[in-house]
Write an enzyme that holds these catalytic residues in place. Structure first.
Site, short mmCIF file in Angstrom:
data_model
loop_
_atom_site.label_atom_id
_atom_site.label_comp_id
_atom_site.label_asym_id
_atom_site.label_seq_id
_atom_site.Cartn_x
_atom_site.Cartn_y
_atom_site.Cartn_z
N ARG A 78 13.34 -37.20 90.61
CA ARG A 78 14.59 -36.48 90.37
C ARG A 78 15.30 -37.09 89.17
O ARG A 78 15.61 -38.28 89.16
CB ARG A 78 15.48 -36.57 91.61
CG ARG A 78 16.59 -35.54 91.58
CD ARG A 78 17.12 -35.29 92.95
NE ARG A 78 17.89 -36.44 93.41
CZ ARG A 78 19.00 -36.33 94.13
NH1 ARG A 78 19.44 -35.15 94.50
NH2 ARG A 78 19.64 -37.40 94.52
N ASP A 84 8.73 -43.70 103.45
CA ASP A 84 8.93 -45.10 103.86
C ASP A 84 8.35 -45.35 105.25
O ASP A 84 7.73 -46.39 105.50
CB ASP A 84 10.42 -45.44 103.87
CG ASP A 84 10.92 -45.82 102.49
OD1 ASP A 84 10.08 -46.03 101.58
OD2 ASP A 84 12.16 -45.90 102.31
N THR A 100 20.41 -34.55 85.54
CA THR A 100 20.41 -33.13 85.93
C THR A 100 20.19 -32.94 87.44
O THR A 100 20.46 -31.88 87.98
CB THR A 100 19.27 -32.37 85.20
OG1 THR A 100 18.02 -32.91 85.66
CG2 THR A 100 19.37 -32.52 83.70
#
Ligand code: URA
Length: 211
Positions: free
Chosen positions: A106, A205, A110
């Site tokens: 990501r 995770d 933006t």
């Protein structure tokens, strides 16, 4: 299964039991892995239900009989990293499947997903393609990954996830109305950090034991 043609919520006792195990915060990574993979296989069974087969003759030790083979090749595409947690079980069920990978991060400014890795099998246009990611949260990553597959020629795609939320489902259906979503659950909301609540936490995770 829900009535909506483009989203299938699997209603199955094994899925419900497995989902409770992967949701629980006391579940250890080894059990989390095992049950995430088992749920993924059950989602895969649903996704493949309508796939076309071709008739072939088979000779048993006793007599000839009618058999079947899948008409199209299968391509599995986990979205890195958590999608890898859905791959192993499905791959055991269909070892002949080709595997693609899509990696997205990501962008800090933006907040849009940006591709850092794409490797898609050459037969993707002719294949039944399953895009894998355990969590359909905002929908941004899944939408981008589906767009990448379409740009590479994929024509028959289904998206498999374990937990979805309404925001992600709506976003995905808006951008990819032709791609069915197959999920084990739709949870009510996203928190401020983009986690599905109640969800199961950070799937990557928990699968890789990095939490
Ligand atoms: N990714 C995860 O691993 N968990 C969530 O709840 C949302 C996105």
């Amino acid at each position: 299964m829900s009535a909506n043609a483009q989203i299938h919520v699997i209603d199955h006792p094994l899925v419900a039991a497995g989902l409770s195990i992967v949701r629980s915060k006391t579940t250890t990574p080894d059990l989390f892995r095992r049950h995430l993979q088992e749920i993924s296989v059950l989602l895969f069974v649903e996704a493949s239900r309508q796939w076309e087969t071709r008739a072939i003759p088979v000779e048993t030790p006793l007599a000839p009989c009618a058999g079947a083979v899948l008409s199209k090749p299968i391509v599995l595409v986990p979205i890195l990293r958590a999608g890898l947690g859905m791959l192993d079980g499905i791959q055991r069920a269909v070892p002949e499947a080709s595997i693609g990978h899509v990696g997205l991060y990501r962008d800090a400014e933006t907040l849009r997903p940006v591709s850092y890795y794409e490797k898609v099998p050459v037969n993707v246009a002719a294949a039944e393609v399953l895009l894998l990611d355990p969590m359909l949260a905002t929908g941004n990553t899944a939408c981008e990954a589906a767009s990448i597959l379409k740009a590479q020629g994929a024509r028959s795609i289904q998206f498999l996830c374990v937990v979805a939320c309404p925001v992600g489902v709506q976003q995905f259906q808006r951008e990819h109305p032709d791609v069915p979503i197959i999920t084990a659950a739709i949870d009510p909301e996203l928190n401020d950090h983009g986690y599905i609540v109640p969800g199961l936490g950070d799937a990557g995770d928990r699968y890789f034991g990095t939490g």
